[in-house]
Scaffold this active site. Sequence first.
Site, mmCIF file in Angstrom:
data_model
loop_
_atom_site.group_PDB
_atom_site.id
_atom_site.type_symbol
_atom_site.label_atom_id
_atom_site.label_comp_id
_atom_site.label_asym_id
_atom_site.label_seq_id
_atom_site.Cartn_x
_atom_site.Cartn_y
_atom_site.Cartn_z
ATOM 1 N N HIS A 156 43.855 53.656 53.193
ATOM 2 C CA HIS A 156 44.775 52.501 53.031
ATOM 3 C C HIS A 156 44.005 51.202 52.793
ATOM 4 O O HIS A 156 44.490 50.128 53.140
ATOM 5 C CB HIS A 156 45.672 52.318 54.259
ATOM 6 C CG HIS A 156 46.319 53.581 54.729
ATOM 7 N ND1 HIS A 156 47.518 54.025 54.247
ATOM 8 C CD2 HIS A 156 45.906 54.514 55.633
ATOM 9 C CE1 HIS A 156 47.835 55.171 54.841
ATOM 10 N NE2 HIS A 156 46.860 55.489 55.670
ATOM 11 N N SER A 277 31.844 33.639 33.223
ATOM 12 C CA SER A 277 33.101 32.992 32.875
ATOM 13 C C SER A 277 32.784 31.784 31.998
ATOM 14 O O SER A 277 31.772 31.111 32.205
ATOM 15 C CB SER A 277 33.817 32.559 34.152
ATOM 16 O OG SER A 277 34.643 31.446 33.897
ATOM 17 N N LYS A 283 30.583 32.486 38.265
ATOM 18 C CA LYS A 283 31.124 33.840 38.159
ATOM 19 C C LYS A 283 30.181 34.836 37.506
ATOM 20 O O LYS A 283 29.443 34.518 36.583
ATOM 21 C CB LYS A 283 32.440 33.831 37.360
ATOM 22 C CG LYS A 283 33.553 33.057 38.015
ATOM 23 C CD LYS A 283 34.326 33.857 39.055
ATOM 24 C CE LYS A 283 35.096 34.985 38.436
ATOM 25 N NZ LYS A 283 36.490 34.671 38.200
ATOM 26 N N GLU A 290 35.708 47.097 34.802
ATOM 27 C CA GLU A 290 37.111 46.778 34.509
ATOM 28 C C GLU A 290 37.537 47.414 33.190
ATOM 29 O O GLU A 290 38.674 47.868 33.043
ATOM 30 C CB GLU A 290 37.311 45.264 34.459
ATOM 31 C CG GLU A 290 37.205 44.640 35.845
ATOM 32 C CD GLU A 290 37.117 43.118 35.816
ATOM 33 O OE1 GLU A 290 37.158 42.527 36.892
ATOM 34 O OE2 GLU A 290 36.998 42.530 34.730
#
Length: 459
Positions: A156, A277, A283, A290
């Site tokens: 979970h 970024s 970043k 991804e």
Amino acid sequence: MALWGGRFINESHKLFKKFNTSLSFDHVLAKEDIIASIAWSQALMKSNILTKEEQKTIESALLVLLKEVQDNTQSILTSNSEDIHSWVESNLINKIGKLGKKLHTGRSRNDQITTDLKLWCRKKIYILLETIIELQKNFILSAESNYNVIMPGYTHLQRAQPITFAYWCLAYVEMLKRDVSRLKDVLKRLNISPLGSGALSGTAWKINREELALSMGFKSASNNALDSVSDRDYIIELLSTAAISMMHLSRFSEDLIFFNSGEANFIELSDAITSGSSLMPQKKNPDALELIRGKCGRVYGSLNSILVILKSLPLSYNKDMQEDKEGLFDSIKTWNNCLNIAILVLKNVKIKHKSCRKAAEEGYSNATEIADYLVKKGLTFREAHNISGQLVLHAINENKSLNNLTLSTFQTYSNLIEEDIYKNITLESCLEKRLSQGGVAPFQVYQEIVKAKKRLNIL
Ligand code: ARG
């Protein structure tokens, strides 16, 4: 003129012609179409439909064409042939004239296309098997070099019980093993030759289909022509294997994206596989992972598409089936690319031992140990679970970990608890006790690594 021009008086509308052609994507089957055509010419010769001389001329011209194609596949795209079969045939005729027109005797594009596709899938399956095995090797090497790294295991997405990074790697090795076995299974059922099935009811010429099948590396010839030209089960099987494997890669990506997040901070991905970024200078994004996660979508899409194309399609061949290719080609390329990127990621990830361990210590992931400890002292598991739960609540309220509770605190919840509780709830003890088959105990993991290295021939 099209291959089928005789029955027609007028030209096709140019819009329809463009809509109907498959050359822009089936040109990747050029090699397979030529190889199968050579095999077919040999079968025609053995049945005395072609003389030895004629067959030799056809085969030599096809081999020249093959060489030309290998040197410049893109050149096919400049032609206005309807599909790859028409392209090969018209190029053969250009090279050797009228004799080239004999090649299609007894053959149909319906048995031709599925033969080409099967040869293509078989070739790609061999490549995929190698890539998956390479990825497994990288997981094993990563497990070996991070053998002692303790981290939290999750259910979970809550810290559940401690595991090791090596153990996490081995979980993916198991998934990939199943992917390999599924691929081999696809190969088994796929490797039956449809060539010689004609348009739908077999060929009227005396072709030794079994010999023809073996000459192309198939295990045997198919049993029923009506089925053979209609069958695309192998594409469904291959794409479902791709979809399952992409799901594995996507879970791997998701795990690492989380491990790499500022919140978990368990790993660092190197500059080689991350990007920045345009706005936020701080970043460093896990784009490689991804993208793997995102590309899962197009593979699932192709699987869904072929299932829908074939559903309710009457026997035998229908042009709908031309729509089987783009999704297949794209998915196989995507899958293989994602496997290679996963390999690259594993080579470019640094594990932060300290923060992994700290997270494992902080999450009450040793609460099960207290329950097991109390069971050994005579309580039922349900009673023990309840006491351990109360201790967790106590520790949370005091903002402490379980190891930092005093013995007298432990004893207010159960007088069965003694000094030995502390050594029972260390992270090491949690791991070492799980020695049963498939458990996280370092000894068990070590054995698994040794076995896997032997299986994969890693020296
Ligand atoms: N381009 C076709 C396909 O991909 C080849 C088979 C064509 N057969 C036919 N009868 N038109 O399915």
